[in-house]
Scaffold this motif. Structure first.
Motif, mmCIF file in Angstrom:
data_model
loop_
_atom_site.group_PDB
_atom_site.id
_atom_site.type_symbol
_atom_site.label_atom_id
_atom_site.label_comp_id
_atom_site.label_asym_id
_atom_site.label_seq_id
_atom_site.Cartn_x
_atom_site.Cartn_y
_atom_site.Cartn_z
ATOM 1 N N VAL A 176 0.806 -1.087 -0.037
ATOM 2 C CA VAL A 176 -0.052 -0.056 -0.124
ATOM 3 C C VAL A 176 0.908 1.198 -0.106
ATOM 4 N N LEU A 177 0.618 2.071 -1.003
ATOM 5 C CA LEU A 177 1.398 3.340 -1.138
ATOM 6 C C LEU A 177 0.465 4.363 -0.649
ATOM 7 N N ASP B 85 13.697 16.560 -0.908
ATOM 8 C CA ASP B 85 13.621 15.395 -0.213
ATOM 9 C C ASP B 85 13.204 14.958 1.207
ATOM 10 N N GLY B 86 13.327 16.510 1.713
ATOM 11 C CA GLY B 86 12.929 16.598 2.975
ATOM 12 C C GLY B 86 11.770 16.901 3.287
ATOM 13 N N LEU B 87 10.785 17.098 2.169
ATOM 14 C CA LEU B 87 9.562 17.613 2.334
ATOM 15 C C LEU B 87 8.456 16.232 2.178
ATOM 16 N N GLY B 88 8.699 15.189 2.191
ATOM 17 C CA GLY B 88 7.942 13.998 2.299
ATOM 18 C C GLY B 88 7.072 13.780 1.104
ATOM 19 N N ARG B 89 7.781 13.890 0.051
ATOM 20 C CA ARG B 89 7.319 13.917 -1.449
ATOM 21 C C ARG B 89 7.417 12.730 -2.216
ATOM 22 N N TYR B 90 8.312 11.910 -1.832
ATOM 23 C CA TYR B 90 8.856 10.411 -2.618
ATOM 24 C C TYR B 90 9.449 9.532 -1.960
ATOM 25 N N SER C 222 6.365 5.683 -3.848
ATOM 26 C CA SER C 222 5.084 6.351 -3.509
ATOM 27 C C SER C 222 5.356 7.742 -3.826
ATOM 28 N N LEU C 223 4.485 8.369 -4.421
ATOM 29 C CA LEU C 223 4.552 10.157 -4.870
ATOM 30 C C LEU C 223 3.519 10.573 -4.269
ATOM 31 N N TYR C 224 3.771 11.967 -3.845
ATOM 32 C CA TYR C 224 2.692 12.958 -3.541
ATOM 33 C C TYR C 224 3.376 14.370 -4.171
ATOM 34 N N TRP D 180 -0.254 12.225 -8.333
ATOM 35 C CA TRP D 180 0.382 12.928 -9.153
ATOM 36 C C TRP D 180 -0.515 14.434 -9.353
ATOM 37 N N ASN D 181 -1.447 14.704 -9.149
ATOM 38 C CA ASN D 181 -2.002 16.167 -8.985
ATOM 39 C C ASN D 181 -1.736 16.695 -10.479
ATOM 40 N N ILE D 182 -1.940 15.473 -11.447
ATOM 41 C CA ILE D 182 -1.836 15.960 -12.903
ATOM 42 C C ILE D 182 -2.978 14.987 -13.600
ATOM 43 N N ALA D 183 -3.993 15.522 -13.954
ATOM 44 C CA ALA D 183 -5.043 14.595 -14.826
ATOM 45 C C ALA D 183 -4.171 14.506 -16.287
ATOM 46 N N PRO D 184 -3.886 13.180 -16.892
ATOM 47 C CA PRO D 184 -3.269 13.328 -17.997
ATOM 48 C C PRO D 184 -3.827 13.770 -19.353
#
Length: 284
Positions: free
Chosen positions: A44-45, A104-109, A125-127, A174-178
């Motif tokens: 679970v991501l 990298d310190g912002l909890g994004r990947y 896991s990506l935000y 991803w906060n992007i709709a393709p």
């Protein structure tokens, strides 16, 4: 092995605050943990954990006591972002970030190497930042430029991961709709963050380079299926959603796709996040 079907199941879910997600919201909605038990994916991501690791572990304690392993990275900004993975077996390796001094310190990947039938699969896991439309408002400008910087750094990282030859899947918010199939009201969102031309072009470049949008390949030329709906109004009831939660997989892994689906709640009051879990089952 997943309780849903045989194979290797990777689920992504933006929990919109893990402490809120695990709480019982009403008599019919016990929160995230019963869903986790019933769904039983292999990985679970998680995105938008929005808690320190200590607090996240407290919130997820029943799942961890049941054998789930948690690895995560919290944001240096308290109560913001944070990504992680729940796995049934301890990952062979965990890597935080993608080599970015800014992000990298912002909890994004976060990514990890996990075993499936003797093969190593890298799961990420990506935000991705929400961003904003470019206006004269300094706050919008800052959000717009932050997302642009993230895309500029993360794109080459994904290209390198693909070129490495590893079996890999990167999923999350991803906060992007393709494209137009991925938003119910795409005409009304042409100038909004998440559907701006340069954002869609960035996703298209990853796909042109070889990454596979698993759900789109599986579902074909149809609207959605959406996985995010605003809490406001009748967006959920009218299925006026966005498909911004998805899996990009390397070609060799994507070719093993058996099934993909959105675990949409049956009713508005049964939701424990504004996002729904999105799952993919990969075969051996």
């Amino acid at each position: 092995m997943s309780a849903q079907t045989s194979g290797f199941t990777v689920t992504t879910i933006n929990v919109n605050g893990v402490r809120a997600a695990v709480k019982q919201r009403n008599d019919d909605n016990p929160g995230m943990l019963p869903w986790l038990t019933a769904a039983a994916p292999d990985v679970v991501l998680l995105q938008e954990i929005r808690a320190s690791e200590k607090l996240a572990r407290k919130a997820l304690a029943p799942a961890l006591d049941d054998g789930w392993q948690l690895v995560m990275t919290e944001s240096s900004v308290a109560g913001h972002a944070g990504v992680g993975l729940l796995t049934r077996t301890e990952p062979a390796a965990v890597r935080i970030g993608f080599g970015s001094d800014e992000f990298d310190g912002l909890g994004r990947y976060l990514e990890a190497d996990v075993d499936h039938d003797g093969q190593t699969v890298t799961v990420g896991s990506l935000y991705l930042p929400t961003g904003a439309a470019l206006t004269e408002d300094p706050k919008d400008v800052a959000k717009y430029e932050e997302k642009l910087r993230f895309l500029d750094e993360f794109g080459p990282y994904l290209d390198g991961l693909l070129a490495s030859g590893r079996a890999a899947v990167v999923a999350g918010d991803w906060n992007i709709a393709p494209d137009e199939r991925d938003i119910k009201n795409w005409k009304g969102n042409r100038k909004n963050a998440g559907f701006l031309p340069h954002e869609r072009e960035w996703v298209a470049a990853r796909l042109a380079g070889g990454w596979v949008d698993v759900a789109r390949e599986h579902h074909g030329d149809v609207p959605g299926p959406y996985a995010w709906w605003s809490w406001r109004g009748k967006a959920f009831d009218n299925d006026a959603g966005w498909r911004i939660d998805y899996h990009l997989a390397t070609p060799q892994l994507a070719a093993r796709t058996r099934r993909t689906w959105v675990d949409r709640a049956d009713a508005y009051n049964l939701r424990w996040s504004d996002h729904a879990p999105v799952s993919v089952v990969f075969g051996s």
